[in-house]
Write an enzyme that holds these catalytic residues in place. Sequence first.
Site, mmCIF file in Angstrom:
data_model
loop_
_atom_site.group_PDB
_atom_site.id
_atom_site.type_symbol
_atom_site.label_atom_id
_atom_site.label_comp_id
_atom_site.label_asym_id
_atom_site.label_seq_id
_atom_site.Cartn_x
_atom_site.Cartn_y
_atom_site.Cartn_z
ATOM 1 N N GLY A 96 -0.219 -13.920 -0.279
ATOM 2 C CA GLY A 96 0.312 -13.368 0.279
ATOM 3 C C GLY A 96 2.440 -14.304 0.986
ATOM 4 O O GLY A 96 3.936 -13.949 0.749
ATOM 5 N N TYR A 126 -9.518 0.860 5.531
ATOM 6 C CA TYR A 126 -8.949 2.031 4.868
ATOM 7 C C TYR A 126 -9.824 2.750 4.248
ATOM 8 O O TYR A 126 -11.188 2.782 4.014
ATOM 9 C CB TYR A 126 -7.741 1.649 4.430
ATOM 10 N N ALA A 178 0.620 -0.790 -0.271
ATOM 11 C CA ALA A 178 0.051 -0.109 -0.014
ATOM 12 C C ALA A 178 0.515 1.449 0.083
ATOM 13 O O ALA A 178 2.001 1.399 0.755
ATOM 14 C CB ALA A 178 -1.100 -0.046 1.243
#
Length: 357
Positions: free
Chosen positions: A322, A181, A57
């Site tokens: 991930g 977010y 991010a």
Amino acid sequence: MSRLFQPLALRGLTLPNRIAVSPMCQYQAVNGVAQDWHLVHLGGLAQGGAGLVLTEATAVVPEGRISPDDLGLWNDAQAEALGRSVRFIASQGAVPGIQLAHAGRKASNPAPWKGSGSLPAGMGGWVPVAPSALPFDAGWTAPTALDEAGIAGVIQAFVDAAHRALAAGFQVVEVHAAHGYLLHQFLSPLSNHREDGYGGGFEGRTRLLREVVAAVRDVWPGRLPLFVRLSATDWVEGGWNLDQSVALAKALSDLGVDLVDCSSGGLVPRADIPLGPGYQVPFAARIRAEAGLATGAVGLITDPEQAEAILAQGSADLVLLGRELLRDPRWPLRAAQALKAEVPWPASYARAARGSV
Ligand code: FNR
């Protein structure tokens, strides 16, 4: 023929295979600027054979960072520093992509190994912004609600960052609208209590994301794909859910989004999430079937056969990994051997490729 190792064409770009590095914060940036760590980390993942390497991010404004150690892309020095990783990723035959983000009320935290909750002002913290002045949890700094000028500033920041991403050489932009977010905070009725045109019903709550996507699509070249990461559900009664995600994905497709990366959760601190292998894959499957655009599946995908099955069953077009890639950055090369796909290893490693795995 393994589906995992078939190319994926999106607009004028072809990913060499269906394995993507899921965005993962490294908390190693200085003033938002990428360091040697990022080159080695992202470069190693490209050497390992992932077709798409997405950055962590990357904040579009300083106050949109999760922590002071996040990557940013609000100035040219940051773009220039990322360029080094971009060039190396591309030199390995992988596609460099960037996740653009704004943390909203979940900004101003320490890196996970330095503490938890909001950073106090005296320790480098700041007051975050959000759709409404509702803190994420008890003890967290209450955010300031964005006014219309602030919202316009957020949209412009995503546009400016997309320009810089292009200049740096990225070929995929993913807009981060998941994990609680800022953009997700606008989507969910649990965090968006606004009474203006950016709140209320589905149209109002999805408006900011739709405006960000339309503005980014305007400046992101037509030959390059645009992704959006969604939390398909908040996993909470009365929150954002899969039906709304399907409806939103249709709208995003109309706005020129090419792939929805289907994650979940993160909006509230406590939710009952049925974690298990591939637990979010059904979200990718339903959005793909009903919204008519490509999807990415992510979450506890660790095994080559499992990844292959996700594609074979038509649940997704891309799998994102991930933590398994942190454990084994060369997972894609090993998966190719397991699935009997012919994938060249980096020339310098070729002698190891011939050995047993
Ligand atoms: C993440 N995740 C994440 N997600 C995201 O959209 N942007 C980000 O920057 C991060 N940062 C991040 C850091 C670290 C260290 C981890 C482990 C995870 C979530 C990640 O992309 C992924 O969705 C989840 O980890 C689930 O996939 P795996 O790990 O089960 O394959």
